[in-house]
Scaffold this motif. Structure first.
Motif, mmCIF file in Angstrom:
data_model
loop_
_atom_site.group_PDB
_atom_site.id
_atom_site.type_symbol
_atom_site.label_atom_id
_atom_site.label_comp_id
_atom_site.label_asym_id
_atom_site.label_seq_id
_atom_site.Cartn_x
_atom_site.Cartn_y
_atom_site.Cartn_z
ATOM 1 N N GLU A 58 -23.152 4.576 0.290
ATOM 2 C CA GLU A 58 -21.820 5.176 0.400
ATOM 3 C C GLU A 58 -20.744 4.205 -0.061
ATOM 4 O O GLU A 58 -19.791 4.593 -0.734
ATOM 5 C CB GLU A 58 -21.582 5.670 1.823
ATOM 6 N N ALA A 59 -20.911 2.928 0.281
ATOM 7 C CA ALA A 59 -19.946 1.915 -0.163
ATOM 8 C C ALA A 59 -19.949 1.762 -1.688
ATOM 9 O O ALA A 59 -18.942 1.356 -2.278
ATOM 10 C CB ALA A 59 -20.240 0.571 0.504
ATOM 11 N N GLN A 60 -21.060 2.105 -2.312
ATOM 12 C CA GLN A 60 -21.182 2.040 -3.770
ATOM 13 C C GLN A 60 -20.643 3.298 -4.442
ATOM 14 O O GLN A 60 -20.614 3.382 -5.666
ATOM 15 C CB GLN A 60 -22.644 1.839 -4.184
ATOM 16 N N GLY A 61 -20.288 4.295 -3.646
ATOM 17 C CA GLY A 61 -19.790 5.545 -4.199
ATOM 18 C C GLY A 61 -20.890 6.464 -4.722
ATOM 19 O O GLY A 61 -20.641 7.310 -5.582
ATOM 20 N N ALA A 62 -22.097 6.309 -4.201
ATOM 21 C CA ALA A 62 -23.221 7.143 -4.645
ATOM 22 C C ALA A 62 -22.976 8.600 -4.283
ATOM 23 O O ALA A 62 -22.345 8.914 -3.270
ATOM 24 C CB ALA A 62 -24.515 6.655 -4.000
ATOM 25 N N ALA A 63 -23.499 9.486 -5.109
ATOM 26 C CA ALA A 63 -23.371 10.926 -4.867
ATOM 27 C C ALA A 63 -24.032 11.303 -3.550
ATOM 28 O O ALA A 63 -25.114 10.779 -3.227
ATOM 29 C CB ALA A 63 -24.026 11.705 -6.012
ATOM 30 N N PRO A 64 -23.415 12.192 -2.773
ATOM 31 C CA PRO A 64 -23.988 12.586 -1.481
ATOM 32 C C PRO A 64 -25.430 13.095 -1.586
ATOM 33 O O PRO A 64 -26.233 12.829 -0.693
ATOM 34 C CB PRO A 64 -23.044 13.687 -0.990
ATOM 35 N N GLU A 65 -25.765 13.794 -2.663
ATOM 36 C CA GLU A 65 -27.131 14.303 -2.821
ATOM 37 C C GLU A 65 -28.121 13.150 -2.946
ATOM 38 O O GLU A 65 -29.213 13.191 -2.386
ATOM 39 C CB GLU A 65 -27.254 15.215 -4.057
ATOM 40 N N LEU A 66 -27.741 12.126 -3.687
ATOM 41 C CA LEU A 66 -28.599 10.954 -3.847
ATOM 42 C C LEU A 66 -28.729 10.214 -2.521
ATOM 43 O O LEU A 66 -29.835 9.820 -2.124
ATOM 44 C CB LEU A 66 -28.052 10.026 -4.931
ATOM 45 N N VAL A 67 -27.622 10.034 -1.830
ATOM 46 C CA VAL A 67 -27.639 9.366 -0.521
ATOM 47 C C VAL A 67 -28.577 10.125 0.420
ATOM 48 O O VAL A 67 -29.409 9.523 1.112
ATOM 49 C CB VAL A 67 -26.223 9.258 0.076
ATOM 50 N N GLY A 68 -28.475 11.444 0.432
ATOM 51 C CA GLY A 68 -29.334 12.252 1.296
ATOM 52 C C GLY A 68 -30.803 12.123 0.951
ATOM 53 O O GLY A 68 -31.654 12.029 1.843
ATOM 54 N N GLU A 69 -31.121 12.103 -0.341
ATOM 55 C CA GLU A 69 -32.519 11.947 -0.753
ATOM 56 C C GLU A 69 -33.073 10.594 -0.310
ATOM 57 O O GLU A 69 -34.174 10.509 0.253
ATOM 58 C CB GLU A 69 -32.642 12.082 -2.276
ATOM 59 N N VAL A 70 -32.325 9.533 -0.539
ATOM 60 C CA VAL A 70 -32.765 8.194 -0.149
ATOM 61 C C VAL A 70 -32.937 8.125 1.365
ATOM 62 O O VAL A 70 -33.941 7.603 1.867
ATOM 63 C CB VAL A 70 -31.776 7.123 -0.654
ATOM 64 N N GLU A 71 -31.980 8.660 2.098
ATOM 65 C CA GLU A 71 -32.059 8.642 3.559
ATOM 66 C C GLU A 71 -33.313 9.372 4.046
ATOM 67 O O GLU A 71 -34.056 8.850 4.888
ATOM 68 C CB GLU A 71 -30.811 9.279 4.169
#
Length: 188
Positions: free
Chosen positions: A88-101
């Motif tokens: 999130e601090a890197q400004g990653a897309a929410p969809e990508l953040v969700g997949e990684v999580e």
């Protein structure tokens, strides 16, 4: 490699005591699935990130508790929290953040194809790069059988057939190394 994946790797190499394990886990992901998504590759690079941020209030001992479901849940949750905060601090897309999580939350147990790939890559990288951890356990007095069980578990939990085949020589080498140390340990 995406720019964000490269940044994740550079960050891990700066902060993590076992950065090679994380980078090699990503390499194994690509070996197992050359078409792995960016999210899966980044999840591999970040899957054990919490180990770079020790929790002094925790009573968990990875050497003693590696097979405790409570410890595994705590570990996966903390890894996901740190990964999400960084992304999130890197400004990653929410969809990508969700997949990684989602992937990091199950990296010890798997459960669907991408999660099984991550789990297998984690196991292969552990056997390849972190045998020294189980050796250190024995040197500090932990029963060599407990350490052997960890190594065997890491190989046995792999559900993807080609990755299981890749694990065989890594496990043999790891068990030989551990056996040599166990044989020279006092009282064994």
């Amino acid at each position: 490699m995406s720019e964000l994946e490269d940044r994740a790797q550079r960050w891990i190499e700066e902060i993590h005591p076992h950065a090679l394990h994380l980078v090699r886990a990503r390499d194994w992901v690509v070996t197992i699935d050359p078409d792995a998504s960016e999210g899966l590759r980044i999840a591999a690079v970040l899957h054990d990130v919490e180990r770079a941020f020790p929790d002094a209030s925790s009573s968990w001992d990875p050497a003693a508790d590696w097979n405790d479901p409570g410890y595994l849940r705590w570990h996966q949750d903390r890894c996901a929290e740190h990964a999400v905060a960084w992304l999130e601090a890197q400004g990653a897309a929410p969809e990508l953040v969700g997949e990684v999580e989602r992937l990091i939350l199950v990296h010890e147990e798997g459960g669907w194809y991408e999660a099984d790939v991550l789990q297998a890559a984690d196991s292969l990288s552990f056997l390849e790069t972190l045998t020294s951890i189980t050796v250190a356990w024995v040197r500090r007095g932990i029963d060599p059988e407990h350490a052997r069980a960890k190594l065997q578990f890491m190989a046995d939990r792999i559900t993807i057939a080609p990755a299981r085949a890749d694990a065989e020589p890594l496990l043999r080498r790891a068990l030989l190394e551990l056996g040599a140390v166990a044989a020279e340990s006092p009282g064994r």
